[in-house]
Design an enzyme around this catalytic site. Structure first.
Site, PDB file in Angstrom:
ATOM      1  CB  ALA A 201      46.637 -36.733  -3.985  1.00  0.00           C
ATOM      2  CG  ASP A 202      43.960 -41.726  -1.680  1.00  0.00           C
ATOM      3  OD1 ASP A 202      43.245 -40.706  -1.760  1.00  0.00           O
ATOM      4  OD2 ASP A 202      43.981 -42.456  -0.676  1.00  0.00           O
ATOM      5  CB  SER A 203      41.044 -41.961  -6.380  1.00  0.00           C
ATOM      6  OG  SER A 203      40.749 -42.978  -5.457  1.00  0.00           O
ATOM      7  CG  LEU A 204      38.331 -40.817  -0.565  1.00  0.00           C
ATOM      8  CD1 LEU A 204      37.142 -40.951  -1.492  1.00  0.00           C
ATOM      9  CD2 LEU A 204      38.289 -41.902   0.498  1.00  0.00           C
ATOM     10  CG  ASP A 205      44.332 -38.113  -0.427  1.00  0.00           C
ATOM     11  OD1 ASP A 205      43.727 -37.998   0.649  1.00  0.00           O
ATOM     12  OD2 ASP A 205      45.326 -38.847  -0.581  1.00  0.00           O
TER      13      ASP A 205
END
Lengths: 79, 245
Positions: free
Chosen positions: A35-39
């Site tokens: 996951a990235d920060s927006l995820d």
């Protein structure tokens, strides 16, 4: 209670586009599930919607594994 | 942009009204936000003649509850927000040394803080939909500076930096965030300039005339279109050659 865990895992699968088998309780959203920060923000939004609860930014920051998400939801539903 | 839902702030007059009409003509369902109670109804009537499902909310963009209510009602009615045009803006000109704190705060609140708030609100549905077009109306003076407008210029330059940051944050969700920077456009805002100042400006514009709100509306519509999906963090200048990025 296990029902909550199932629902959380289902949301993680949907939001992060990962296989259900990858979503173990120990799995870390960023390190293990990519996951990235927006995820992670979207994941929290989806959990809020599914369980009708509010997750503050402070609380959201501390939810980094599947287990922590499940425990947080259980606690907030009990409270 | 058939059936797309577009929120336009400052939509009852000037550039905003023409933008709203133009988006309606392209098939969008437009949600007008403005604090001008009579003119917003006139604008809505005009726009409903083109796009019958359009809606209007009388709201002050500096009021957080007003903005929240407008977004909530928009989602209730349409279930989506595809396009946001942050156009609402004011001027309170004075040389900095004489500029009141109130005039600084007012301009920053209307022109910049409202954009932060409204953009933050619409990002949620846009992220979910994996689609969004946000167009912020900046100004040529946000890039060049302008004496007597430190507050306005700071707000308009702020929009450009804001747009780039949010563009970076949301690009992966198919959301684009761009600015249109009008030069001198014939509206009530520029009518207020004294004739001497107007003449001085015209002499600096290679095309020799002021722009029309329609000139700006076409640029906004382009950036709000599906076809502009690979353009983000950009500032599109519409100024008759006055300034070339």
């Amino acid at each position: 209670m296990s029902n909550i865990a199932e629902r959380v895992k289902k949301i993680v699968v949907e939001q992060l586009g990962v296989e259900a088998s990858q979503v173990t309780e120990e799995a870390n959203f960023v390190e293990d599930l990519g996951a990235d920060s927006l995820d992670t923000v979207e994941l929290v939004m989806a959990l809020e919607e599914e369980f009708g609860c509010e997750i503050s930014d402070d609380a959201a920051e501390k939810i980094v594994t599947v287990k922590q998400a499940i425990e947080f939801i259980k606690k907030s539903l009990d409270g | 942009m058939q059936d797309r839902v577009a929120i336009v702030t400052g939509a009852s007059s000037g550039i905003g009204r023409v933008v709203a009409i133009h988006l309606a003509k392209l098939g969008a369902r437009v949600v007008l936000i403005s604090n001008e109670s009579i003119r917003i109804l006139e604008a809505l009537e005009e726009i409903r003649a083109i796009s019958p499902e359009s809606e209007a909310f009388e709201a002050d963009v500096t009021s957080l509850p007003c903005l929240e209510e407008s977004v909530k009602l928009t989602i209730e009615k349409f279930g989506r927000i595809d396009i946001l045009v942050n156009n609402a803006g004011i001027t309170r000109d004075a040389l900095l040394i004489r500029m009141s704190h109130a005039d600084w705060d007012r301009v920053l609140n209307v022109n910049l803080t409202s954009v932060f708030r409204l953009t933050r609100m619409v990002l949620k549905p846009m992220m979910k939909a994996r689609y969004g077009r946000i167009v912020n109306i900046s100004s040529v003076v946000g890039v060049t500076g302008n004496p007597g407008q430190a507050n306005y210029v700071a707000s308009k330059a702020g929009l450009i930096g804001f747009s780039k940051s949010v563009a970076l944050e949301t690009a992966s969700r198919n959301i684009t965030v761009n600015c249109v920077a009008p030069g001198f456009i014939a509206t009530a805002m520029t009518d207020a300039l004294n004739p001497k100042a107007k003449e001085a400006i015209l002499s600096r514009i290679p095309m020799g005339t002021m722009g029309s709100p329609e000139d700006v509306a076409h640029a906004v519509a382009f950036l709000a279109s599906e076809q502009a999906g690979y353009i983000t963090g950009e500032t599109l200048h519409v100024n008759g050659g006055l300034y070339m990025g």
